[in-house]
Motif scaffolding. Structure first.
Motif, PDB file in Angstrom:
ATOM      1  N   GLY A  42      10.752  10.113  -8.186  1.00  0.00           N
ATOM      2  CA  GLY A  42      11.282   8.796  -7.859  1.00  0.00           C
ATOM      3  C   GLY A  42      11.113   8.403  -6.409  1.00  0.00           C
ATOM      4  N   GLY A  43      10.480   9.244  -5.605  1.00  0.00           N
ATOM      5  CA  GLY A  43      10.342   8.983  -4.173  1.00  0.00           C
ATOM      6  C   GLY A  43       9.263   7.992  -3.814  1.00  0.00           C
ATOM      7  N   GLY A  44       8.420   7.624  -4.770  1.00  0.00           N
ATOM      8  CA  GLY A  44       7.409   6.611  -4.526  1.00  0.00           C
ATOM      9  C   GLY A  44       6.035   7.168  -4.218  1.00  0.00           C
ATOM     10  N   SER A  45       5.122   6.241  -4.072  1.00  0.00           N
ATOM     11  CA  SER A  45       3.744   6.563  -3.735  1.00  0.00           C
ATOM     12  C   SER A  45       3.129   5.332  -3.088  1.00  0.00           C
ATOM     13  N   GLY A  46       1.981   5.512  -2.485  1.00  0.00           N
ATOM     14  CA  GLY A  46       1.344   4.365  -1.862  1.00  0.00           C
ATOM     15  C   GLY A  46       0.021   4.703  -1.225  1.00  0.00           C
ATOM     16  N   PHE A  68      -6.819  -4.853  -0.782  1.00  0.00           N
ATOM     17  CA  PHE A  68      -7.430  -3.561  -1.088  1.00  0.00           C
ATOM     18  C   PHE A  68      -6.863  -3.047  -2.402  1.00  0.00           C
ATOM     19  N   ARG A  69      -7.758  -2.648  -3.295  1.00  0.00           N
ATOM     20  CA  ARG A  69      -7.381  -2.078  -4.587  1.00  0.00           C
ATOM     21  C   ARG A  69      -6.398  -2.948  -5.372  1.00  0.00           C
ATOM     22  N   GLY A  70      -6.540  -4.259  -5.267  1.00  0.00           N
ATOM     23  CA  GLY A  70      -5.702  -5.173  -6.031  1.00  0.00           C
ATOM     24  C   GLY A  70      -4.381  -5.524  -5.379  1.00  0.00           C
ATOM     25  N   TYR A  71      -4.151  -5.082  -4.149  1.00  0.00           N
ATOM     26  CA  TYR A  71      -2.920  -5.386  -3.418  1.00  0.00           C
ATOM     27  C   TYR A  71      -3.256  -6.215  -2.188  1.00  0.00           C
ATOM     28  N   GLU A  72      -2.314  -7.044  -1.776  1.00  0.00           N
ATOM     29  CA  GLU A  72      -2.457  -7.836  -0.550  1.00  0.00           C
ATOM     30  C   GLU A  72      -1.213  -7.618   0.300  1.00  0.00           C
ATOM     31  N   LEU A  81      -5.348  -1.602  19.560  1.00  0.00           N
ATOM     32  CA  LEU A  81      -6.557  -1.145  18.869  1.00  0.00           C
ATOM     33  C   LEU A  81      -6.304  -0.579  17.474  1.00  0.00           C
ATOM     34  N   HIS A  82      -5.055  -0.371  17.100  1.00  0.00           N
ATOM     35  CA  HIS A  82      -4.750   0.308  15.837  1.00  0.00           C
ATOM     36  C   HIS A  82      -3.767  -0.495  14.986  1.00  0.00           C
ATOM     37  N   PHE A  83      -4.132  -0.659  13.712  1.00  0.00           N
ATOM     38  CA  PHE A  83      -3.328  -1.425  12.758  1.00  0.00           C
ATOM     39  C   PHE A  83      -3.163  -0.611  11.484  1.00  0.00           C
ATOM     40  N   ILE A  84      -2.020  -0.784  10.818  1.00  0.00           N
ATOM     41  CA  ILE A  84      -1.768  -0.107   9.554  1.00  0.00           C
ATOM     42  C   ILE A  84      -1.139  -1.087   8.566  1.00  0.00           C
ATOM     43  N   ALA A  85      -1.586  -0.995   7.335  1.00  0.00           N
ATOM     44  CA  ALA A  85      -0.994  -1.764   6.239  1.00  0.00           C
ATOM     45  C   ALA A  85      -0.470  -0.739   5.231  1.00  0.00           C
ATOM     46  N   ARG A  86       0.792  -0.873   4.867  1.00  0.00           N
ATOM     47  CA  ARG A  86       1.420   0.098   3.958  1.00  0.00           C
ATOM     48  C   ARG A  86       1.546  -0.523   2.573  1.00  0.00           C
ATOM     49  N   ILE A  87       0.749   0.008   1.654  1.00  0.00           N
ATOM     50  CA  ILE A  87       0.734  -0.470   0.276  1.00  0.00           C
ATOM     51  C   ILE A  87       1.635   0.436  -0.549  1.00  0.00           C
ATOM     52  N   LYS A  88       2.566  -0.166  -1.276  1.00  0.00           N
ATOM     53  CA  LYS A  88       3.445   0.599  -2.156  1.00  0.00           C
ATOM     54  C   LYS A  88       2.927   0.450  -3.583  1.00  0.00           C
ATOM     55  N   THR A  89       2.613   1.579  -4.226  1.00  0.00           N
ATOM     56  CA  THR A  89       2.086   1.552  -5.589  1.00  0.00           C
ATOM     57  C   THR A  89       3.190   1.884  -6.594  1.00  0.00           C
ATOM     58  N   GLU A  90       2.881   1.741  -7.877  1.00  0.00           N
ATOM     59  CA  GLU A  90       3.886   1.890  -8.930  1.00  0.00           C
ATOM     60  C   GLU A  90       4.240   3.337  -9.265  1.00  0.00           C
ATOM     61  N   VAL A 103      11.282  -0.383 -10.525  1.00  0.00           N
ATOM     62  CA  VAL A 103       9.943  -0.096 -10.026  1.00  0.00           C
ATOM     63  C   VAL A 103       9.401  -1.338  -9.314  1.00  0.00           C
ATOM     64  N   THR A 104       9.022  -1.160  -8.068  1.00  0.00           N
ATOM     65  CA  THR A 104       8.458  -2.255  -7.282  1.00  0.00           C
ATOM     66  C   THR A 104       7.151  -1.799  -6.652  1.00  0.00           C
ATOM     67  N   SER A 105       6.311  -2.751  -6.348  1.00  0.00           N
ATOM     68  CA  SER A 105       5.065  -2.440  -5.658  1.00  0.00           C
ATOM     69  C   SER A 105       4.753  -3.581  -4.706  1.00  0.00           C
ATOM     70  N   SER A 106       3.727  -3.389  -3.917  1.00  0.00           N
ATOM     71  CA  SER A 106       3.279  -4.436  -3.000  1.00  0.00           C
ATOM     72  C   SER A 106       2.731  -5.609  -3.809  1.00  0.00           C
ATOM     73  N   PRO A 107       2.684  -6.804  -3.195  1.00  0.00           N
ATOM     74  CA  PRO A 107       2.160  -7.977  -3.909  1.00  0.00           C
ATOM     75  C   PRO A 107       0.726  -7.759  -4.396  1.00  0.00           C
ATOM     76  N   LYS A 108       0.438  -8.258  -5.574  1.00  0.00           N
ATOM     77  CA  LYS A 108      -0.881  -8.106  -6.186  1.00  0.00           C
ATOM     78  C   LYS A 108      -1.807  -9.241  -5.759  1.00  0.00           C
ATOM     79  N   ASN A 109      -3.112  -8.970  -5.824  1.00  0.00           N
ATOM     80  CA  ASN A 109      -4.146  -9.958  -5.575  1.00  0.00           C
ATOM     81  C   ASN A 109      -5.239  -9.712  -6.599  1.00  0.00           C
ATOM     82  N   ASN A 110      -5.725 -10.755  -7.258  1.00  0.00           N
ATOM     83  CA  ASN A 110      -6.697 -10.613  -8.338  1.00  0.00           C
ATOM     84  C   ASN A 110      -8.143 -10.565  -7.877  1.00  0.00           C
TER      85      ASN A 110
END
Length: 151
Positions: A42-46, A68-72, A81-90, A103-110
């Motif tokens: 239950g700790g999540g993934s991303g 990326f991979r269907g998430y926005e 110089l350094h940027f990070i985007a944290r995607i939360k998956t299901e 269960v929540t995830s990052s917003p989807k993009n088609n």
């Protein structure tokens, strides 16, 4: 007839220039990602998506989001110089009692992209621009331990 052909040629040229505008040269940035899974049920993934620049962006340009991979998701600026985007998956998000309603995830993009492609979204003078990045590098997966090692 010549007027029609000339108008068509100029229109096509202007459209192709706008569609292929590059905000940051690909040799000035590197993009990579690493997947992660929590070490407890239950700790999540991303996916952590990284952009590393060789030179700073000009003051009129801002790196906003990645697709990326269907998430926005938006970027967090680590430094200039350094940027990070944290995607939360299901995956790995069910509660201990099996209730999957939270269960929540990052917003989807088609937008359809190849497995190792991403779209970077920039703001330049308040106007949004998209740039496709190919060959995003994969880093080894992070598997967080469920307990600290005994040493």
């Amino acid at each position: 007839m010549i007027h029609y052909i000339l108008t068509l040629f100029i229109s096509a040229t202007l459209l192709s220039c706008n569609a292929t505008q590059t905000i940051v040269q690909e040799n000035n940035l590197s993009a990579s990602y690493e997947s992660w899974v929590a070490g407890v049920r239950g700790g999540g993934s991303g996916i952590n998506f990284y952009v590393d620049l060789k030179t700073e962006l000009s003051e009129d340009i801002e790196l906003k989001k990645v697709i990326f991979r269907g998430y926005e998701v938006p970027f967090e600026k680590q430094d200039a110089l350094h940027f990070i985007a944290r995607i939360k998956t299901e995956a790995n998000q069910e509660k201990f009692d099996g209730d999957k309603t939270t269960v929540t995830s990052s917003p989807k993009n088609n937008t359809k992209l190849a497995e190792n492609e991403a779209i970077l979204i920039f703001l330049k003078n308040g106007k949004e621009f998209q740039q496709v990045i190919k060959n995003v590098k994969e880093k080894p997966m992070l598997l967080y331990p469920s307990a600290k090692p005994k040493n």
